[in-house]
Motif scaffolding. Sequence first.
Motif, PDB file in Angstrom:
ATOM      1  N   THR A   1       0.865  -1.172   0.000  1.00  0.00           N
ATOM      2  CA  THR A   1       0.000   0.000   0.000  1.00  0.00           C
ATOM      3  C   THR A   1       0.902   1.221   0.000  1.00  0.00           C
ATOM      4  O   THR A   1       1.785   1.335   0.860  1.00  0.00           O
ATOM      5  CB  THR A   1      -0.922   0.021   1.232  1.00  0.00           C
ATOM      6  OG1 THR A   1      -1.761  -1.130   1.199  1.00  0.00           O
ATOM      7  CG2 THR A   1      -1.785   1.277   1.234  1.00  0.00           C
ATOM      8  N   ILE A   2       0.694   2.106  -0.952  1.00  0.00           N
ATOM      9  CA  ILE A   2       1.534   3.301  -1.084  1.00  0.00           C
ATOM     10  C   ILE A   2       0.620   4.509  -1.030  1.00  0.00           C
ATOM     11  O   ILE A   2      -0.280   4.649  -1.850  1.00  0.00           O
ATOM     12  CB  ILE A   2       2.320   3.277  -2.407  1.00  0.00           C
ATOM     13  CG1 ILE A   2       3.200   2.018  -2.487  1.00  0.00           C
ATOM     14  CG2 ILE A   2       3.158   4.552  -2.557  1.00  0.00           C
ATOM     15  CD1 ILE A   2       3.795   1.764  -3.856  1.00  0.00           C
ATOM     16  N   GLU A   3       0.847   5.374  -0.041  1.00  0.00           N
ATOM     17  CA  GLU A   3       0.017   6.560   0.133  1.00  0.00           C
ATOM     18  C   GLU A   3       0.815   7.816  -0.170  1.00  0.00           C
ATOM     19  O   GLU A   3       1.867   8.043   0.414  1.00  0.00           O
ATOM     20  CB  GLU A   3      -0.512   6.637   1.564  1.00  0.00           C
ATOM     21  CG  GLU A   3      -1.468   5.526   1.933  1.00  0.00           C
ATOM     22  CD  GLU A   3      -2.069   5.744   3.302  1.00  0.00           C
ATOM     23  OE1 GLU A   3      -2.864   6.691   3.460  1.00  0.00           O
ATOM     24  OE2 GLU A   3      -1.734   4.968   4.216  1.00  0.00           O
ATOM     25  N   LEU A   4       0.310   8.614  -1.099  1.00  0.00           N
ATOM     26  CA  LEU A   4       0.848   9.950  -1.356  1.00  0.00           C
ATOM     27  C   LEU A   4      -0.202  10.933  -0.875  1.00  0.00           C
ATOM     28  O   LEU A   4      -1.195  11.186  -1.551  1.00  0.00           O
ATOM     29  CB  LEU A   4       1.162  10.148  -2.842  1.00  0.00           C
ATOM     30  CG  LEU A   4       1.579  11.561  -3.257  1.00  0.00           C
ATOM     31  CD1 LEU A   4       2.814  12.012  -2.494  1.00  0.00           C
ATOM     32  CD2 LEU A   4       1.815  11.626  -4.764  1.00  0.00           C
ATOM     33  N   ASP A   5       0.001  11.457   0.337  1.00  0.00           N
ATOM     34  CA  ASP A   5      -1.009  12.317   0.964  1.00  0.00           C
ATOM     35  C   ASP A   5      -0.982  13.736   0.429  1.00  0.00           C
ATOM     36  O   ASP A   5      -2.020  14.391   0.317  1.00  0.00           O
ATOM     37  CB  ASP A   5      -0.813  12.340   2.484  1.00  0.00           C
ATOM     38  CG  ASP A   5      -1.082  10.984   3.108  1.00  0.00           C
ATOM     39  OD1 ASP A   5      -1.770  10.157   2.479  1.00  0.00           O
ATOM     40  OD2 ASP A   5      -0.603  10.749   4.233  1.00  0.00           O
ATOM     41  N   ALA A   6       0.228  14.242   0.117  1.00  0.00           N
ATOM     42  CA  ALA A   6       0.362  15.638  -0.305  1.00  0.00           C
ATOM     43  C   ALA A   6       1.707  15.820  -0.996  1.00  0.00           C
ATOM     44  O   ALA A   6       2.637  15.027  -0.802  1.00  0.00           O
ATOM     45  CB  ALA A   6       0.248  16.583   0.894  1.00  0.00           C
ATOM     46  N   SER A   7       1.809  16.862  -1.800  1.00  0.00           N
ATOM     47  CA  SER A   7       3.092  17.238  -2.387  1.00  0.00           C
ATOM     48  C   SER A   7       3.117  18.748  -2.529  1.00  0.00           C
ATOM     49  O   SER A   7       2.086  19.414  -2.471  1.00  0.00           O
ATOM     50  CB  SER A   7       3.301  16.560  -3.748  1.00  0.00           C
ATOM     51  OG  SER A   7       2.374  17.065  -4.703  1.00  0.00           O
ATOM     52  N   VAL A   8       4.325  19.298  -2.701  1.00  0.00           N
ATOM     53  CA  VAL A   8       4.469  20.750  -2.773  1.00  0.00           C
ATOM     54  C   VAL A   8       4.675  21.187  -4.209  1.00  0.00           C
ATOM     55  O   VAL A   8       5.156  20.427  -5.063  1.00  0.00           O
ATOM     56  CB  VAL A   8       5.638  21.254  -1.896  1.00  0.00           C
ATOM     57  CG1 VAL A   8       5.386  20.953  -0.442  1.00  0.00           C
ATOM     58  CG2 VAL A   8       6.959  20.671  -2.350  1.00  0.00           C
ATOM     59  N   ASN A   9       4.318  22.430  -4.493  1.00  0.00           N
ATOM     60  CA  ASN A   9       4.542  23.015  -5.799  1.00  0.00           C
ATOM     61  C   ASN A   9       6.035  23.037  -6.086  1.00  0.00           C
ATOM     62  O   ASN A   9       6.826  23.473  -5.264  1.00  0.00           O
ATOM     63  CB  ASN A   9       3.961  24.429  -5.838  1.00  0.00           C
ATOM     64  CG  ASN A   9       3.945  25.001  -7.232  1.00  0.00           C
ATOM     65  OD1 ASN A   9       4.014  24.264  -8.205  1.00  0.00           O
ATOM     66  ND2 ASN A   9       3.856  26.308  -7.334  1.00  0.00           N
ATOM     67  N   GLY A  10       6.414  22.536  -7.251  1.00  0.00           N
ATOM     68  CA  GLY A  10       7.823  22.509  -7.617  1.00  0.00           C
ATOM     69  C   GLY A  10       8.487  21.169  -7.398  1.00  0.00           C
ATOM     70  O   GLY A  10       9.654  20.997  -7.744  1.00  0.00           O
TER      71      GLY A  10
END
Length: 195
Positions: free
Chosen positions: A82-91
């Motif tokens: 299970t791989i969770e990408l909850d958030a990422s930043v601009n750039g």
Amino acid sequence: GGELSSEFNVGNGDIDSNIRGDVFIDGDDGILDSLILEDESDAGNDHYSLTENTFNKYNYLGTLTFSNLETVELNANNDNNTIELDASVNGTEVTVNAGNGNDTIIVGESDIDNIHDNVFVNGCFGDDELRLNDQTDVGGDTYTLTATTFDKSLLVGEITYAFINLVTINANEFDNTIDIQGTLAGVDVAVNAGG
């Protein structure tokens, strides 16, 4: 990192066995700084978690914190993950290589607007699901799925996917338009409309 480009490779194929404490990475003012999380030689089903500035996984005793990077790449192991990408930043673009098991890749936690740049999801071999979670988002949206991409109104980046068997869209509870423009052979789509 320096003023040019730096590549940070972490894990040497097995993060929880080889990295036994906290890691702090700052790309600083580099032009193209990249973090590659190397767990492809690890064995056993795992749970990976990425936020806008942290990485963690089951059995990893520390926390990896990062900032000022242009790309982050996760190379997961070949078991059922299970791989969770909850958030990422601009750039900061994020690439997930899920490995050869039967994997579930979850993007957005519960508000996909927390994804602020492009995301590339490669399910590799196995029976893989891409789950797009937007249940707590507020306001009507247009969700657009093509044979290789997902987008929605106000999403800063685009989510590109390959080698995925099931795409699940969990929409918010407001008045939405869900536009399924195309799928590849062997790819199923499930939509939970919310409202």
